[in-house]
Design an enzyme around this catalytic site. Structure first.
Site, PDB file in Angstrom:
ATOM      1  CB  ILE A  33      32.007   5.592  24.285  1.00 27.59           C
ATOM      2  CG1 ILE A  33      33.269   4.865  24.744  1.00 27.59           C
ATOM      3  CG2 ILE A  33      31.979   7.006  24.807  1.00 27.59           C
ATOM      4  CD1 ILE A  33      33.813   3.907  23.724  1.00 27.59           C
ATOM      5  NE  ARG A  34      31.085   9.966  27.825  1.00 26.61           N
ATOM      6  CZ  ARG A  34      31.374  10.470  26.617  1.00 26.61           C
ATOM      7  NH1 ARG A  34      30.416  10.840  25.802  1.00 26.61           N
ATOM      8  NH2 ARG A  34      32.621  10.562  26.227  1.00 26.61           N
ATOM      9  CE1 TYR A 140      32.424  20.090  13.432  1.00 26.88           C
ATOM     10  CE2 TYR A 140      32.777  18.001  14.538  1.00 26.88           C
ATOM     11  CZ  TYR A 140      31.927  18.920  13.967  1.00 26.88           C
ATOM     12  OH  TYR A 140      30.588  18.685  13.924  1.00 26.88           O
TER      13      TYR A 140
HETATM   14  C1  VAH Z   1      30.759  22.814  16.993  1.00 30.33           C
HETATM   15  N1  VAH Z   1      28.360  22.600  17.337  1.00 30.33           N
HETATM   16  O1  VAH Z   1      30.668  23.907  17.495  1.00 30.33           O
HETATM   17  C2  VAH Z   1      29.466  22.144  16.523  1.00 30.33           C
HETATM   18  C3  VAH Z   1      29.204  22.475  15.081  1.00 30.33           C
HETATM   19  C4  VAH Z   1      29.053  24.261  13.347  1.00 30.33           C
HETATM   20  C5  VAH Z   1      29.247  23.980  14.799  1.00 30.33           C
HETATM   21  O2  VAH Z   1      30.090  21.809  14.250  1.00 30.33           O
HETATM   22  O3  VAH Z   1      31.806  22.257  16.820  1.00 30.33           O
END
Ligand code: VAH
Length: 311
Positions: A33-34, A140
């Site tokens: 995107i950049r 995440y």
């Molecule tokens: C994070 N580096 O810190 C990534 C990764 C397991 C860590 O998912 O979100």
């Protein structure tokens, strides 16, 4: 022809460089995107693509006759906690776009990174097995565990050749990471050399699975080159190299910078780190496609200190 989505990121940058070394500069289209770093922008084709925009990706696939896509665009754990909806949109809609393009036969193979973040507080912490409880407590992690189930679904139902690795924390010196919880282990090297001191945002005994960037990049390309019949796991192979705590990496650095001082001031990222395993069992990857790591804490620290001092 390979397209890398997220080629300006921490892993995307070094993965693109290695892919161009292996396949040739013009065989690897970098995109993000950049804009990316100087070397990526000048050593081969580059396209600005929003990885959640399926039509935009398809246009570039048709322009260069792309056959493989490496999807490294994502928002990492710490930033994702600050922007949950944005993180879900980027992490999920980019994957679904690429999976659909493979289902519609526009591309033949996909690489998509999962993460140890798919594990949560109820997962066994030591030597976490390939198949176990996965109840992630981070945005995440929720996006990664959902992504894993979509990968498995598209493989089983549509025969999509999707391959995935559950990366641990990745340590690099060429590209700064963005927004990860494990990023302290990158920053500590730069601060140790520049200031001889570092204030760590995790507590001293927070042991996490980690890997040097070269091992992660090599594992990724090795997995994509493996014959399909040896790939037994399509939602994300556990992948490991080492585990260490801030205290352990600090004492390793002190072997090179004796007066290095570390202090601890845990912040909101401590809760994220505490929800993850301390060590990972990656015997399936070692069995199915001969995965073997090369860097441990000692060899990684030696290389990184030497390289940063040359900068
Ligand atoms: C994070 N580096 O810190 C990534 C990764 C397991 C860590 O998912 O979100």
């Amino acid at each position: 022809i390979i397209l890398v989505l997220g080629a300006s990121g921490q892993i995307g940058t070094e993965l693109t460089q290695k892919l161009r070394l292996v396949y040739g500069n013009n065989q690897v289209i970098a995109s993000d995107i950049r804009v990316a770093n100087e070397e990526i922008m000048t050593s081969g084709p580059f396209e600005i693509i929003d990885a959640t925009n399926k039509e935009a990706i398809l246009k570039v696939i048709q322009k260069y006759k792309v056959t493989q896509v490496y999807l490294l665009a994502a928002m990492l754990s710490a930033t994702a906690e600050q922007h949950p909806q944005k993180a879900w949109n980027l992490n999920m809609n980019s994957l679904l776009a690429v999976l659909d393009l493979a289902k519609e036969k526009h591309i033949q193979q996909i690489y998509w990174p999962s993460s140890i973040a798919v594990f949560g507080p109820t997962t066994p912490k030591e030597n976490t097995p390939q198949k176990t409880v996965m109840e992630p407590s981070t945005v995440y992690g929720i996006s990664k565990v959902s992504g894993e189930f979509w990968c498995n679904y598209y493989h089983k139902k549509y025969g999509v050749d999707i391959r995935s690795l559950r990366y641990p924390g990745i340590i690099s010196w060429k590209t700064k990471p963005g927004g990860g919880t494990t990023d302290y282990a990158v920053d500590i090297f730069f601060k140790a050399i520049k200031d001889k001191k570092y204030e760590c945002f995790l507590s001293e005994n927070t042991s996490l699975p980690m890997m040097y960037m070269d091992d992660a990049v090599n594992a990724t390309i090795q997995l994509m080159m493996a014959k399909p019949e040896v790939i037994k796991i399509r939602n994300g192979y556990n992948l490991a190299a080492m585990s260490f705590s801030p205290k352990e990496i600090a004492s390793e650095i002190k072997k090179y910078i004796p007066d290095f001082k570390i202090s601890y001031n845990p912040d909101y990222r401590q809760k994220i780190a505490d929800s993850w395993p301390a060590s990972i069992d990656d015997s399936e990857a070692r069995k199915d496609w001969n995965w073997q790591h090369n860097f441990d804490l000692e060899t990684m620290t030696k290389v990184i200190i030497k390289e940063i001092q040359k900068l």
